[in-house]
Write an enzyme that holds these catalytic residues in place. Sequence first.
Site, PDB file in Angstrom:
ATOM      1  N   THR A   1      -2.265  -0.836   9.357  1.00 54.95           N
ATOM      2  CA  THR A   1      -0.931  -0.259   9.515  1.00 54.95           C
ATOM      3  C   THR A   1      -0.748   0.154  10.967  1.00 54.95           C
ATOM      4  OG1 THR A   1      -0.704   0.480   7.237  1.00 54.95           O
ATOM      5  CG2 THR A   1       0.585   1.646   8.880  1.00 54.95           C
TER       6      THR A   1
ATOM      7  N   HIS B   1       7.771   0.692   7.017  1.00 54.62           N
ATOM      8  CA  HIS B   1       7.133   1.775   6.252  1.00 54.62           C
ATOM      9  C   HIS B   1       8.099   2.368   5.227  1.00 54.62           C
ATOM     10  CE1 HIS B   1       3.131   3.794   6.880  1.00 54.62           C
ATOM     11  NE2 HIS B   1       3.618   4.543   5.911  1.00 54.62           N
TER      12      HIS B   1
ATOM     13  N   ARG C   1       7.930   1.405  -3.672  1.00 50.22           N
ATOM     14  CA  ARG C   1       8.473   2.390  -4.612  1.00 50.22           C
ATOM     15  C   ARG C   1       8.636   1.847  -6.030  1.00 50.22           C
ATOM     16  NH1 ARG C   1      11.416   3.387   0.244  1.00 50.22           N
ATOM     17  NH2 ARG C   1      10.986   5.453   1.141  1.00 50.22           N
TER      18      ARG C   1
ATOM     19  N   LYS D   1       0.452  -4.779   9.704  1.00 48.99           N
ATOM     20  CA  LYS D   1       1.626  -4.301   8.968  1.00 48.99           C
ATOM     21  C   LYS D   1       2.438  -3.342   9.836  1.00 48.99           C
ATOM     22  CE  LYS D   1       2.746  -1.579   4.798  1.00 48.99           C
ATOM     23  NZ  LYS D   1       3.251  -0.340   5.443  1.00 48.99           N
TER      24      LYS D   1
ATOM     25  N   PRO E   1       0.827  -1.212   0.000  1.00 46.00           N
ATOM     26  CA  PRO E   1       0.000   0.000   0.000  1.00 46.00           C
ATOM     27  C   PRO E   1       0.861   1.262   0.000  1.00 46.00           C
ATOM     28  CG  PRO E   1       0.046  -0.973   2.197  1.00 46.00           C
ATOM     29  CD  PRO E   1       0.768  -1.921   1.292  1.00 46.00           C
ATOM     30  N   THR E   2       0.691   2.072  -1.020  1.00 43.89           N
ATOM     31  CA  THR E   2       1.315   3.391  -1.087  1.00 43.89           C
ATOM     32  C   THR E   2       0.251   4.374  -1.540  1.00 43.89           C
ATOM     33  OG1 THR E   2       2.050   2.880  -3.346  1.00 43.89           O
ATOM     34  CG2 THR E   2       3.665   2.577  -1.584  1.00 43.89           C
TER      35      THR E   2
ATOM     36  N   TYR F   1      -5.703   3.023   7.845  1.00 40.58           N
ATOM     37  CA  TYR F   1      -5.248   3.884   8.935  1.00 40.58           C
ATOM     38  C   TYR F   1      -6.468   4.172   9.806  1.00 40.58           C
ATOM     39  CZ  TYR F   1      -0.985   5.013   6.267  1.00 40.58           C
ATOM     40  OH  TYR F   1       0.195   4.947   5.579  1.00 40.58           O
TER      41      TYR F   1
ATOM     42  N   ARG G   1       9.904  13.693   7.327  1.00 44.89           N
ATOM     43  CA  ARG G   1      10.559  13.538   6.027  1.00 44.89           C
ATOM     44  C   ARG G   1      10.978  14.928   5.556  1.00 44.89           C
ATOM     45  NH1 ARG G   1       5.249  10.022   4.833  1.00 44.89           N
ATOM     46  NH2 ARG G   1       5.584   8.645   6.630  1.00 44.89           N
TER      47      ARG G   1
ATOM     48  N   SER H   1      -4.421   1.524  -0.606  1.00 42.85           N
ATOM     49  CA  SER H   1      -4.179   2.386   0.543  1.00 42.85           C
ATOM     50  C   SER H   1      -5.414   3.203   0.918  1.00 42.85           C
ATOM     51  CB  SER H   1      -3.019   3.338   0.232  1.00 42.85           C
ATOM     52  OG  SER H   1      -2.888   4.332   1.232  1.00 42.85           O
TER      53      SER H   1
END
Length: 336
Positions: A156, A248, A303, A224, A77-78, A130, A165, A106
């Site tokens: 998650t 993650h 990715r 996860k 999931p992204t 989430y 980030r 996601s």
Amino acid sequence: MAMVCLSDFEVYAKKYLPKTTWDFFAAGADDGTTRDDNILAYKRIRFRPRVLRDVSVMDIRTKLLGTEISFPVGIAPTGFHQLACPDGEKSTARAAKAMNICYIASTYSTSSLEEISAAAPSGFQWFQLYIHRNRMVSKKLVQQAEALGFQGLVLTADLPYTGKRRDDVRNGFRLPPHMSLKNLEGAFEVCKMMRIPHSLLDPSINWNDIHWLQSLTHLPIIVKGILTKEDAELAVRHGAQGIIVSNHGGRQLDGGPATIDALVEVVEAVQGRVEVYLDGGIRKGSDVLKALALGAKCVFIGRPALWGLAYKGEEGLQDVLRILRDEFRLSMALTG
């Protein structure tokens, strides 16, 4: 340019995606140490190949909670796939169905659950959740996913707060005006401002919430974000039917273990009571084989899937998956 390995797709995506989008996809927390170590850890693992084993016939199929897939790779999931290609998660769903693998959609998709389901009818799909402070939003999403035919619920567990980030902070990252978090439209005023509603995540989530989710759905629950034997034991004790060893993508806590390094203690802790999967750092078919040799049932890519979408949408993602499949098969043969 001939696309012969996953790093070719990475080079293409970095060249052609807008800088803020590339930075968002590539970002790791803080120094990016854990993000980078996810990849480097595989380079430290060596095979003990056997020869003269008759590898003229190989079967690379496996099953996830009873559902067969064509090879042991799925799509992690992204969020925000429309940043990579116009059809976003719909292209992802179609590519996964064409390759007969599992796609985990996601919560933060730029296509709705209905759109994802309709794009790949009868595709093998799980839904990643989430839990937000407004529990009714999460409840509605879980029940909607089950009604639409999603076959698993992936909770998650490693995001009570969002990791720092740095490039996203520097860039002031936000979704473009023509995109939205389709699954949360109308749920939060913040979505109308194209900001990511991480501040609305519920930091009070705990192991008892698995029981709450079980009261909402008959779907199997996969947790996860587990990296330790202690949490693996707790997941089993609280009724999880699968575990994804995940950090993650190194986007949350910097300084934690690479997922392939954490895998062994998780596998030993659960002792076959639940299926164990892994994401993070998979870049070659030989990485897939290393994860399976150390006890994973399947791996999920994050990715690299986005790089494939950036290259040629659904077709590009299928190219990425075919390369991984063929490299995995070759690694199996050459290791005996």
